[in-house]
Scaffold this active site. Structure first.
Site, PDB file in Angstrom:
ATOM      1  N   GLU A   1     -88.568 -55.254 -15.918  1.00 37.86           N
ATOM      2  CA  GLU A   1     -88.449 -55.802 -14.792  1.00 37.86           C
ATOM      3  C   GLU A   1     -89.430 -57.276 -14.987  1.00 37.86           C
ATOM      4  O   GLU A   1     -90.676 -56.780 -15.974  1.00 37.86           O
ATOM      5  CB  GLU A   1     -88.374 -55.224 -13.318  1.00 37.86           C
ATOM      6  CG  GLU A   1     -88.503 -56.297 -12.701  1.00 37.86           C
ATOM      7  CD  GLU A   1     -88.356 -55.463 -10.856  1.00 37.86           C
ATOM      8  OE1 GLU A   1     -88.743 -54.895 -10.636  1.00 37.86           O
ATOM      9  OE2 GLU A   1     -88.135 -56.492  -9.981  1.00 37.86           O
TER      10      GLU A   1
ATOM     11  N   ARG B   1     -72.146 -45.975  -6.615  1.00 39.52           N
ATOM     12  CA  ARG B   1     -72.511 -47.303  -5.707  1.00 39.52           C
ATOM     13  C   ARG B   1     -71.708 -48.212  -5.502  1.00 39.52           C
ATOM     14  O   ARG B   1     -72.080 -49.560  -5.431  1.00 39.52           O
ATOM     15  CB  ARG B   1     -73.966 -47.829  -6.858  1.00 39.52           C
ATOM     16  CG  ARG B   1     -75.118 -46.978  -6.648  1.00 39.52           C
ATOM     17  CD  ARG B   1     -75.848 -46.964  -5.703  1.00 39.52           C
ATOM     18  NE  ARG B   1     -76.974 -46.356  -5.159  1.00 39.52           N
ATOM     19  CZ  ARG B   1     -78.346 -46.476  -4.761  1.00 39.52           C
ATOM     20  NH1 ARG B   1     -78.285 -46.915  -3.791  1.00 39.52           N
ATOM     21  NH2 ARG B   1     -79.285 -45.446  -4.881  1.00 39.52           N
TER      22      ARG B   1
HETATM   23  C1  LIG Z   1     -74.841 -44.196  -0.309  1.00 43.25           C
HETATM   24  C2  LIG Z   1     -76.328 -43.854  -0.731  1.00 43.25           C
HETATM   25  C3  LIG Z   1     -77.241 -44.134   0.365  1.00 43.25           C
HETATM   26  C4  LIG Z   1     -78.725 -43.459   0.357  1.00 43.25           C
HETATM   27  N1  LIG Z   1     -79.703 -43.218   1.033  1.00 43.25           N
HETATM   28  C5  LIG Z   1     -80.690 -42.934   0.497  1.00 43.25           C
HETATM   29  C6  LIG Z   1     -81.944 -42.874   1.826  1.00 43.25           C
HETATM   30  O1  LIG Z   1     -82.198 -43.576   2.452  1.00 43.25           O
HETATM   31  N2  LIG Z   1     -82.826 -42.131   1.638  1.00 43.25           N
HETATM   32  C7  LIG Z   1     -83.704 -42.124  -0.236  1.00 43.25           C
HETATM   33  O2  LIG Z   1     -84.204 -42.048  -0.572  1.00 43.25           O
HETATM   34  N3  LIG Z   1     -82.453 -42.138  -1.196  1.00 43.25           N
HETATM   35  C8  LIG Z   1     -81.433 -43.224  -0.549  1.00 43.25           C
HETATM   36  N4  LIG Z   1     -80.314 -43.034  -1.547  1.00 43.25           N
HETATM   37  C9  LIG Z   1     -80.804 -42.472  -3.526  1.00 43.25           C
HETATM   38  C10 LIG Z   1     -80.280 -41.242  -3.334  1.00 43.25           C
HETATM   39  O3  LIG Z   1     -80.875 -40.074  -2.490  1.00 43.25           O
HETATM   40  C11 LIG Z   1     -80.490 -40.788  -5.156  1.00 43.25           C
HETATM   41  O4  LIG Z   1     -81.841 -41.223  -5.804  1.00 43.25           O
HETATM   42  C12 LIG Z   1     -79.991 -41.873  -5.912  1.00 43.25           C
HETATM   43  O5  LIG Z   1     -78.559 -42.008  -5.398  1.00 43.25           O
HETATM   44  C13 LIG Z   1     -80.106 -41.503  -7.678  1.00 43.25           C
HETATM   45  O6  LIG Z   1     -79.231 -40.080  -7.882  1.00 43.25           O
HETATM   46  P1  LIG Z   1     -79.505 -39.119  -8.533  1.00 43.25           P
HETATM   47  O7  LIG Z   1     -80.562 -38.574  -8.205  1.00 43.25           O
HETATM   48  O8  LIG Z   1     -78.179 -38.147  -9.061  1.00 43.25           O
HETATM   49  O9  LIG Z   1     -79.427 -40.333 -10.423  1.00 43.25           O
HETATM   50  P2  LIG Z   1     -80.526 -39.988 -10.691  1.00 43.25           P
HETATM   51  O10 LIG Z   1     -82.073 -39.935 -10.944  1.00 43.25           O
HETATM   52  O11 LIG Z   1     -80.330 -41.136 -11.863  1.00 43.25           O
HETATM   53  O12 LIG Z   1     -80.055 -38.111 -11.980  1.00 43.25           O
HETATM   54  C14 LIG Z   1     -78.729 -37.909 -11.782  1.00 43.25           C
HETATM   55  C15 LIG Z   1     -78.643 -36.418 -12.026  1.00 43.25           C
HETATM   56  O13 LIG Z   1     -79.835 -36.229 -12.632  1.00 43.25           O
HETATM   57  C16 LIG Z   1     -80.234 -35.100 -11.882  1.00 43.25           C
HETATM   58  N5  LIG Z   1     -81.574 -34.323 -11.860  1.00 43.25           N
HETATM   59  C17 LIG Z   1     -82.241 -36.032 -11.836  1.00 43.25           C
HETATM   60  N6  LIG Z   1     -83.711 -35.019 -11.247  1.00 43.25           N
HETATM   61  C18 LIG Z   1     -83.750 -34.784 -10.713  1.00 43.25           C
HETATM   62  C19 LIG Z   1     -85.044 -33.909 -10.142  1.00 43.25           C
HETATM   63  N7  LIG Z   1     -85.959 -34.225 -10.077  1.00 43.25           N
HETATM   64  N8  LIG Z   1     -84.407 -32.141 -10.017  1.00 43.25           N
HETATM   65  C20 LIG Z   1     -83.476 -31.914 -10.236  1.00 43.25           C
HETATM   66  N9  LIG Z   1     -82.229 -32.371 -10.716  1.00 43.25           N
HETATM   67  C21 LIG Z   1     -82.434 -33.501 -11.346  1.00 43.25           C
HETATM   68  C22 LIG Z   1     -79.895 -34.529 -10.975  1.00 43.25           C
HETATM   69  O14 LIG Z   1     -78.478 -33.734 -11.371  1.00 43.25           O
HETATM   70  C23 LIG Z   1     -79.036 -35.966 -10.658  1.00 43.25           C
HETATM   71  O15 LIG Z   1     -77.465 -35.889 -10.021  1.00 43.25           O
HETATM   72  C24 LIG Z   1     -79.132 -43.064  -1.284  1.00 43.25           C
HETATM   73  C25 LIG Z   1     -77.742 -42.946  -2.052  1.00 43.25           C
HETATM   74  C26 LIG Z   1     -76.486 -43.480  -2.439  1.00 43.25           C
HETATM   75  C27 LIG Z   1     -75.617 -43.863  -3.292  1.00 43.25           C
END
Ligand SMILES: Cc1cc2nc3c(=O)[nH]c(=O)nc-3n(C[C@H](O)[C@H](O)[C@H](O)COP(=O)(O)OP(=O)(O)OC[C@H]3O[C@@H](n4cnc5c(N)ncnc54)[C@H](O)[C@@H]3O)c2cc1C
Length: 248
Positions: A103, A202
């Site tokens: 960024e 998203r």
């Molecule tokens: C509608 C919406 C509302 C949201 N509201 C909030 C909110 O209020 N507050 C907030 O903090 N966040 C919020 N988020 C963010 C959400 O909690 C996720 O951080 C974000 O969507 C990224 O998703 P992810 O962790 O699946 O993706 P990535 O980080 O890309 O991870 C992909 C996948 O890898 C695995 N993975 C990644 N890291 C780990 C780990 N450490 N341990 C185990 N498995 C792992 C999981 O299977 C995960 O699904 C929101 C998201 C959405 C879509």
């Protein structure tokens, strides 16, 4: 919509309602998925062999998607140049797996005075409760208030930023006054699998088996990335939609 108000002479602030996404680099095709999948049974194959039987190729991609064999969807790459408000990037960078980001810096250069103001079609009013709410149109008075309050606030914040810079305060300190509606830009690189995971969360879509409720502004970025990806990998894109838009 984009405009620079005439009254902002001391701080030439401009306001934008759109985000932009440019596909700057890619190496991504359905054949990348097929190669990766077929190596387990057929070893290395030529593109000609893969093209011989398009129905079989489509069927294989659909099978991989349906049964969530995800790794063949990782052997490709797309780099996007995205311009969007900082609050969008805060949400975006929560996607950790299969994404690389760079960024623009607020330490090494002066930040440009470009700020986000919702366009006329942005639904302004939230109804219901978290997890089960919807957005509805705002009244003309709410739109007028939102635009005025944001523009006044942005102008004031940017004037304070400039005042500090003019007095010799470091950029990395002065930027603290700038709000999350400030536009930033970044390169984001992903593969089809990580993009599908992003899109599943998203974007809202009638074919999604698991509904999501994303903030509209990050969805606007997602929609543009999706359109680029659909052109590069039509079979994979079709299988994603046909299987409920759940990343494999
Ligand atoms: C509608 C919406 C509302 C949201 N509201 C909030 C909110 O209020 N507050 C907030 O903090 N966040 C919020 N988020 C963010 C959400 O909690 C996720 O951080 C974000 O969507 C990224 O998703 P992810 O962790 O699946 O993706 P990535 O980080 O890309 O991870 C992909 C996948 O890898 C695995 N993975 C990644 N890291 C780990 C780990 N450490 N341990 C185990 N498995 C792992 C999981 O299977 C995960 O699904 C929101 C998201 C959405 C879509």
């Amino acid at each position: 919509m984009s405009h620079t108000p005439e009254s902002a002479e001391s701080a030439p602030v401009s306001f934008r309602s759109e985000v932009t996404v440019e596909l700057v680099k890619h190496s991504a095709a359905d054949s990348d998925v097929l190669w990766a999948a077929r190596v387990s049974t057929a070893g290395e194959q030529s593109l000609e062999e893969l093209r011989k039987d398009p129905e079989r190729s489509k069927g294989l991609i659909n099978y991989l998607m349906r049964d969530r064999h995800g790794s063949p969807f990782e052997h490709n790459s797309m780099t996007f140049f995205i311009s969007a408000p900082i609050f969008v990037f805060r949400e975006f960078m929560r996607h950790r797996v299969g994404w690389s980001y760079n960024e623009e810096s607020g330490r090494y250069r002066q930040l440009e005075p470009v700020f986000y103001v919702p366009g006329g079609s942005r639904k302004l009013v939230q109804q219901g409760r978290p997890g089960k709410y919807e957005f509805v149109e705002g009244t003309p008075a709410q739109h007028e208030l939102t635009t005025r309050a944001m523009e006044d606030s942005y102008r004031q914040a940017y004037a304070a930023y400039q005042e500090m810079l003019a007095a010799g305060v470091a950029r990395e300190v002065a930027r603290a006054v700038l709000p999350v509606g400030l536009f930033s830009s970044m390169y984001a690189t992903c593969n089809a699998r990580s993009l599908m995971h992003f899109l599943g969360l998203r974007t809202q879509h009638e074919l999604a088996k698991v509904p999501s409720f994303p903030q509209r502004e990050i969805e606007m970025v997602g929609e543009q990335m999706e359109a680029h990806w659909a052109e590069l990998m039509p079979l994979t894109y079709g299988a994603f939609n046909a299987n409920g838009r759940i990343a494999p």
